[in-house]
Design an enzyme around this catalytic site. Structure first.
Site, PDB file in Angstrom:
ATOM      1  N   ASP A 211      -8.799   6.636   9.036  1.00 19.80           N
ATOM      2  CA  ASP A 211      -8.157   6.344  10.324  1.00 19.80           C
ATOM      3  C   ASP A 211      -7.144   7.412  10.741  1.00 19.80           C
ATOM      4  O   ASP A 211      -6.727   7.443  11.896  1.00 19.80           O
ATOM      5  CB  ASP A 211      -7.549   4.926  10.339  1.00 19.80           C
ATOM      6  CG  ASP A 211      -6.549   4.695   9.229  1.00 19.80           C
ATOM      7  OD1 ASP A 211      -6.334   5.603   8.405  1.00 19.80           O
ATOM      8  OD2 ASP A 211      -5.986   3.574   9.182  1.00 19.80           O
ATOM      9  N   ARG A 212      -6.758   8.284   9.815  1.00 15.19           N
ATOM     10  CA  ARG A 212      -5.791   9.329  10.187  1.00 15.19           C
ATOM     11  C   ARG A 212      -6.484  10.661  10.453  1.00 15.19           C
ATOM     12  O   ARG A 212      -7.596  10.904   9.982  1.00 15.19           O
ATOM     13  CB  ARG A 212      -4.786   9.555   9.060  1.00 15.19           C
ATOM     14  CG  ARG A 212      -3.898   8.389   8.828  1.00 15.19           C
ATOM     15  CD  ARG A 212      -2.854   8.708   7.788  1.00 15.19           C
ATOM     16  NE  ARG A 212      -1.924   7.591   7.705  1.00 15.19           N
ATOM     17  CZ  ARG A 212      -0.723   7.648   7.173  1.00 15.19           C
ATOM     18  NH1 ARG A 212      -0.289   8.778   6.634  1.00 15.19           N
ATOM     19  NH2 ARG A 212       0.049   6.587   7.151  1.00 15.19           N
TER      20      ARG A 212
ATOM     21  N   ASP B  84      -7.844  10.874   6.275  1.00 19.42           N
ATOM     22  CA  ASP B  84      -7.247  10.263   5.082  1.00 19.42           C
ATOM     23  C   ASP B  84      -8.254   9.400   4.317  1.00 19.42           C
ATOM     24  O   ASP B  84      -9.443   9.394   4.636  1.00 19.42           O
ATOM     25  CB  ASP B  84      -6.005   9.444   5.463  1.00 19.42           C
ATOM     26  CG  ASP B  84      -6.376   8.166   6.188  1.00 19.42           C
ATOM     27  OD1 ASP B  84      -7.429   8.159   6.853  1.00 19.42           O
ATOM     28  OD2 ASP B  84      -5.626   7.180   6.076  1.00 19.42           O
TER      29      ASP B  84
ATOM     30  N   SER C 154      -5.353   3.255   2.116  1.00 15.77           N
ATOM     31  CA  SER C 154      -5.225   4.355   3.075  1.00 15.77           C
ATOM     32  C   SER C 154      -5.039   5.713   2.389  1.00 15.77           C
ATOM     33  O   SER C 154      -5.892   6.139   1.647  1.00 15.77           O
ATOM     34  CB  SER C 154      -4.084   4.052   4.041  1.00 15.77           C
ATOM     35  OG  SER C 154      -4.039   4.998   5.058  1.00 15.77           O
ATOM     36  N   HIS C 155      -3.891   6.320   2.598  1.00 22.46           N
ATOM     37  CA  HIS C 155      -3.648   7.676   2.119  1.00 22.46           C
ATOM     38  C   HIS C 155      -3.024   7.707   0.734  1.00 22.46           C
ATOM     39  O   HIS C 155      -2.737   8.780   0.217  1.00 22.46           O
ATOM     40  CB  HIS C 155      -2.719   8.381   3.118  1.00 22.46           C
ATOM     41  CG  HIS C 155      -1.527   7.517   3.437  1.00 22.46           C
ATOM     42  ND1 HIS C 155      -1.637   6.384   4.208  1.00 22.46           N
ATOM     43  CD2 HIS C 155      -0.249   7.583   3.040  1.00 22.46           C
ATOM     44  CE1 HIS C 155      -0.455   5.809   4.293  1.00 22.46           C
ATOM     45  NE2 HIS C 155       0.410   6.507   3.586  1.00 22.46           N
TER      46      HIS C 155
ATOM     47  N   LYS D 153      -6.642   2.973  14.452  1.00 27.48           N
ATOM     48  CA  LYS D 153      -6.617   4.401  14.722  1.00 27.48           C
ATOM     49  C   LYS D 153      -7.894   5.010  14.146  1.00 27.48           C
ATOM     50  O   LYS D 153      -8.536   4.413  13.274  1.00 27.48           O
ATOM     51  CB  LYS D 153      -5.367   5.045  14.167  1.00 27.48           C
ATOM     52  CG  LYS D 153      -5.160   4.846  12.696  1.00 27.48           C
ATOM     53  CD  LYS D 153      -3.734   5.227  12.333  1.00 27.48           C
ATOM     54  CE  LYS D 153      -3.454   4.963  10.876  1.00 27.48           C
ATOM     55  NZ  LYS D 153      -2.187   4.289  10.642  1.00 27.48           N
TER      56      LYS D 153
ATOM     57  N   ASP E  33      -9.117   6.225   4.156  1.00 23.74           N
ATOM     58  CA  ASP E  33      -9.974   5.259   4.847  1.00 23.74           C
ATOM     59  C   ASP E  33     -10.411   5.722   6.230  1.00 23.74           C
ATOM     60  O   ASP E  33     -11.000   4.945   6.989  1.00 23.74           O
ATOM     61  CB  ASP E  33      -9.286   3.896   4.930  1.00 23.74           C
ATOM     62  CG  ASP E  33      -7.985   3.949   5.704  1.00 23.74           C
ATOM     63  OD1 ASP E  33      -7.323   5.004   5.684  1.00 23.74           O
ATOM     64  OD2 ASP E  33      -7.629   2.942   6.351  1.00 23.74           O
TER      65      ASP E  33
HETATM   66  C1  G1P Z   1       2.894   4.406   7.479  1.00 22.85           C
HETATM   67  C2  G1P Z   1       3.112   5.118   8.778  1.00 22.85           C
HETATM   68  C3  G1P Z   1       2.721   4.218   9.935  1.00 22.85           C
HETATM   69  C4  G1P Z   1       1.284   3.756   9.746  1.00 22.85           C
HETATM   70  C5  G1P Z   1       1.113   3.122   8.382  1.00 22.85           C
HETATM   71  C6  G1P Z   1      -0.339   2.773   8.105  1.00 22.85           C
HETATM   72  O1  G1P Z   1       3.694   3.254   7.423  1.00 22.85           O
HETATM   73  O2  G1P Z   1       4.443   5.555   8.915  1.00 22.85           O
HETATM   74  O3  G1P Z   1       2.898   4.908  11.139  1.00 22.85           O
HETATM   75  O4  G1P Z   1       0.948   2.828  10.739  1.00 22.85           O
HETATM   76  O5  G1P Z   1       1.543   4.026   7.368  1.00 22.85           O
HETATM   77  O6  G1P Z   1      -1.158   3.884   8.103  1.00 22.85           O
HETATM   78  P1  G1P Z   1       5.117   3.223   6.661  1.00 22.85           P
HETATM   79  O7  G1P Z   1       4.876   3.668   5.255  1.00 22.85           O
HETATM   80  O8  G1P Z   1       6.001   4.206   7.383  1.00 22.85           O
HETATM   81  O9  G1P Z   1       5.583   1.799   6.815  1.00 22.85           O
HETATM   82 ZN    ZN Z   2      -5.483   5.241   6.636  1.00 18.72          ZN
END
Ligand code: G1P
Ligand code: ZN
Length: 544
Positions: free
Chosen positions: A282-283, A278, A113-114, A377, A280
Site C-alpha cells: 500500500d505504500r 512496502d 505492513s512495512h 492506500k 503489503d
Molecule cells: C504509520 C504511519 C501512518 C500510516 C500507518 C499505517 O502509523 O505514520 O501514516 O497510516 O503507519 O501504514 P504510525 O506508526 O505513525 O502510527
Molecule cells: Zn503497508
C-alpha cells in the site's frame, strides 16, 4: 467434519493500533492468540451468515498458518464463501479491490505492513469492512472490547486447504475459492490509466524505469503489470519474489530502507524513474534520476495533474491528507477551488470522505497515496499515476516537481523518527507537550511566533465521530509547523515522530537541502520537547 467449540481465556494486549493488531510472531504463535482475535472480529459483526469474506496476506512468516486457521474459523462461524489469494497472497489494495468488486461482507488482511518479518519479526491482522476500507474506530473498539471477555471460539476440525492451486473446495457449508491474486487488481488499474500510452512511453527507448518490490507482496503484481502487460524489459522489477522474511530486509519504501533502489537512482547512468513499495503493497516511494519526491509533494503533484489521467479526467471532488502531512496539497486544492480535509493519521479516517464523494485523492506523508478507486492506500496505483503523467508531459520527474514548486511554492518538509524509545519516557515527553500547548499561542521562539498550538482533535464531517489526542501541532505565523506524535504501529517500546515543515515561496531558494532549510525548526523542536533528554538519543533513527 465437526465444528469445535474451544474454551479460551482473554489476552489483555489485543488492542488494534493505527492499522490492526501487530505483534511479534511468537506472540501470534501462542496457543489461541490468533483464534481469540479472529473470533472477536466475527463476534463484533452482524449479518455475515452466508456472506463472502476475502482473505489474504503479504506472504510474511506465519501467513499460511494464519490463513488456514482463519478459513476453518470462517467456515465454523457460517460465512458462505471465502475468496483467498493463491499462495495466501493478496496485497492490501488488492483485498480492498476484491471486497468491492465481489460485494464481500468484509476482508481479513494478514500483514504488519512495512515492519520486518520472519520468525522473530512482526505479524499482523486487520479487518476491512464491506466498503473495502480498514474498519473504523467503532468497529475496532468493539473488537477490542470483545477480546477482553472472550471465552470460546469456533473452528472446523478439517485438514488444510490447498492454497497453491486455483480451485474451489468446500469446508463444511462454506465455499473456499482460491483466486489469482493479481487479475482483479490489474484490471482495475487498466480501467484507470492509459496503458497504451504508458506502454509506448516506457518501450520507446527514451525512458528507463526500475521498480523495487523489496521481496514483498508487490513482486507478482509489478511483474504482471509492468513487465508482462506494459512490456517493460525483464528485470525492471527487482527483488520481485515475495519472501517470508523479505530477504532479511525492512520492507519500507523510504530513503533508508530502500537503499538498493536509492543507490541505482542516485548513481551513474541512473534510470529516469524509480519506485518501491512496502510489505503489503500500500505504500510507495517515487524517485526521479537523482531526485526524491516527498510523499506530500507527490500527492500535490498528482492532484495538480489529475485531469491528464483517464480515471480522473472529470476532476477531483476534494483532497484529503493526514494532519502531519505537509500542506502542499492544500495549495493545490485552493487553486482548484476544492476542499482539502485534514484527518488524523491512519487510512481509516479517509473512508467516510471517500464513501461520501467528498474526496477523490488522499495521502499521508508516510509514503501513502490513494484515491476513491479502493479504500486503502495503493503503492502501484501511485506508480502508474506518475508514469501516466510522465507519458503525457514527457518531462523528467525533477522538472515536473520543480515546476510545481515554482507555481505553488515549496513546503519544505521532513520527518524525524526516534524508534525503540522507552515507553514511559516517550509518554512523559508527550504529556509535557500536552500540558504546555494550552499557553503557547502568541509566544515567540526566535523568529517564530506561535499562531496556534493544540492536541489535534478531529470531528468526522460525515458521521460526527470525534477522535482526540491525535498529535501535538504547533503552527507558526509564517506557516511553518512542528508536529509531535507517537507511532501507533510499532511493536517494541515507543516511536516518537517529529514532523517539520516550512513554506518557501521564492523559487530561487527551492534547491536548498531539506535538513539545512529546516535546521532552525529542528533546533526549536528540541528546545520545546527536550527530545534528547527524554529519548536518550542525540539524533533520529530514521529521517524521511
Ligand atoms: C504509520 C504511519 C501512518 C500510516 C500507518 C499505517 O502509523 O505514520 O501514516 O497510516 O503507519 O501504514 P504510525 O506508526 O505513525 O502510527
Ligand atoms: Zn503497508
Amino acid at each position: 467434519m465437526t465444528v469445535q467449540t474451544v474454551s479460551t481465556r482473554p489476552f489483555t494486549d489485543q488492542k488494534p493500533g493505527t492499522s490492526g493488531l501487530r505483534k511479534q510472531v511468537p506472540t501470534f504463535q501462542k496457543p489461541h492468540y490468533l483464534q481469540n482475535f479472529v473470533q472477536s472480529i466475527f463476534d463484533s459483526l452482524e449479518g455475515y451468515q452466508g456472506q463472502t469474506l476475502v482473505v489474504g496476506g503479504d506472504g510474511r512468516y506465519y501467513n499460511r498458518e494464519a490463513i488456514q486457521i482463519i478459513l476453518k474459523m470462517a467456515a465454523a462461524n457460517g460465512f458462505g464463501r471465502v475468496l483467498v489469494g493463491q499462495g495466501g497472497i493478496l496485497s492490501t489494495p488488492a483485498v480492498s479491490c476484491i471486497i468491492r468488486k465481489y460485494q464481500a461482507f468484509g476482508g481479513i488482511i494478514l500483514s504488519a505492513s512495512h515492519n520486518p518479518g520472519g520468525p522473530d519479526g512482526d505479524f499482523g491482522i486487520k479487518y476491512n469492512t464491506g466498503n473495502g476500507g480498514p474498519a473504523p474506530e467503532n468497529v475496532t473498539d468493539a473488537i477490542f472490547a470483545r477480546t477482553k471477555v472472550i471465552d470460546q471460539y469456533r473452528i472446523l476440525d478439517v485438514s488444510d486447504v490447498d492454497l497453491d492451486r486455483i480451485a474451489t473446495t468446500n469446508l463444511g457449508n462454506t465455499r473456499i475459492e482460491v483466486i489469482d491474486a493479481v487479475t482483479d487488481y490489474a484490471a482495475l488499474m487498466e480501467a484507470l490509466f492509459d496503458f497504451d500510452l504508458i506502454q509506448q512511453f516506457i518501450t520507446g527507448g527514451n525512458f528507463r524505469l526500475c521498480i523495487d518490490s523489496l521481496h514483498a507482496v508487490t513482486g507478482p503484481y509489478a511483474k504482471a503489470i509492468f513487465e508482462r502487460r506494459l512490456n517493460a524489459p525483464a528485470g525492471t522489477v527487482q527483488n520481485g519474489e515475495p519472501l517470508e522474511d523479505f530477504g532479511g530486509g525492512h520492507p519500507d519504501p523510504n530513503l533508508v530502507y530502500a537503499k538498493d533502489l536509492v543507490k541505482v537512482l542516485f548513481g551513474d547512468n541512473a534510470p529516469d524513474f524509480g519506485a518501491a513499495s512496502d510489505g503489503d503493497g500500500d505504500r510507495n516511494m517515487i524517485l526521479g534520476r537523482h531526485f526524491f519526491v516527498t510523499p506530500s509533494d507527490s500527492l500535490a503533484v498528482l492532484a495538480a495533474n489529475a485531469t491528464l489521467v483517464p480515471g480522473y479526467r472529470e476532476g477531483l471532488a476534494g483532497i484529503a491528507r493526514s494532519m502531519p502531512t505537509s500542506q502542499a496539497p492544500d495549495r493545490v486544492a485552493a487553486k482548484l477551488g476544492i476542499d482539502c480535509y485534514e484527518t488524523p493519521t491512519g487510512w481509516k479516517f479517509f473512508g467516510n470522505l471517500l464513501d461520501a464523494g467528498k474526496a477523490t485523492l488522499c495521502g499521508e506523508e508516510s509514503f501513502g497515496t490513494g484515491s476513491n478507486h479502493v479504500r486503502e492506500k495503493d503503492g502501484l496505483w501511485a506508480v502508474l499515476f506518475w508514469l501516466n503523467i510522465l507519458a503525457v508531459r514527457k518531462q523528467s520527474v525533477e522538472a515536473i516537481v520543480k515546476e510545481h514548486w515554482a507555481i505553488y511554492g515549496r513546503n519544505i518538509y521532513c520527518r524525524h523518527d526516534y524508534e525503540g524509545v522507552d515507553s514511559d519516557r516517550a509518554n512523559t515527553l508527550m504529556g509535557n507537550l500536552r500540558a504546555a500547548v494550552g499557553t503557547m499561542a502568541g509566544k515567540s521562539f526566535g523568529q517564530y511566533q506561535v499562531d496556534y498550538a493544540d492536541d489535534f482533535s478531529y470531528t468526522d464531517p460525515i458521521d460526527g465521530s470525534v477522535s482526540q489526542k491525535q498529535g501535538i501541532r504547533i503552527g507558526f505565523k509564517d506557516g511553518s509547523r512542528i508536529v509531535f506524535r507517537l507511532s501507533g504501529t510499532g511493536t517494541q517500546g515507543a516511536t516518537l515522530r517529529v514532523y517539520l515543515e516550512r513554506y518557501e515561496a521564492d523559487p530561487a531558494k527551492h534547491d536548498q537541502d531539506t535538513q539545512v532549510a529546516l535546521a532552525d525548526l529542528i533546533q526549536l523542536a528540541e528546545e520545546i520537547a527536550q527530545i534528547k533528554e527524554w529519548t536518550g538519543r542525540d539524533r533520529p533513527t530514521v529521517i524521511t
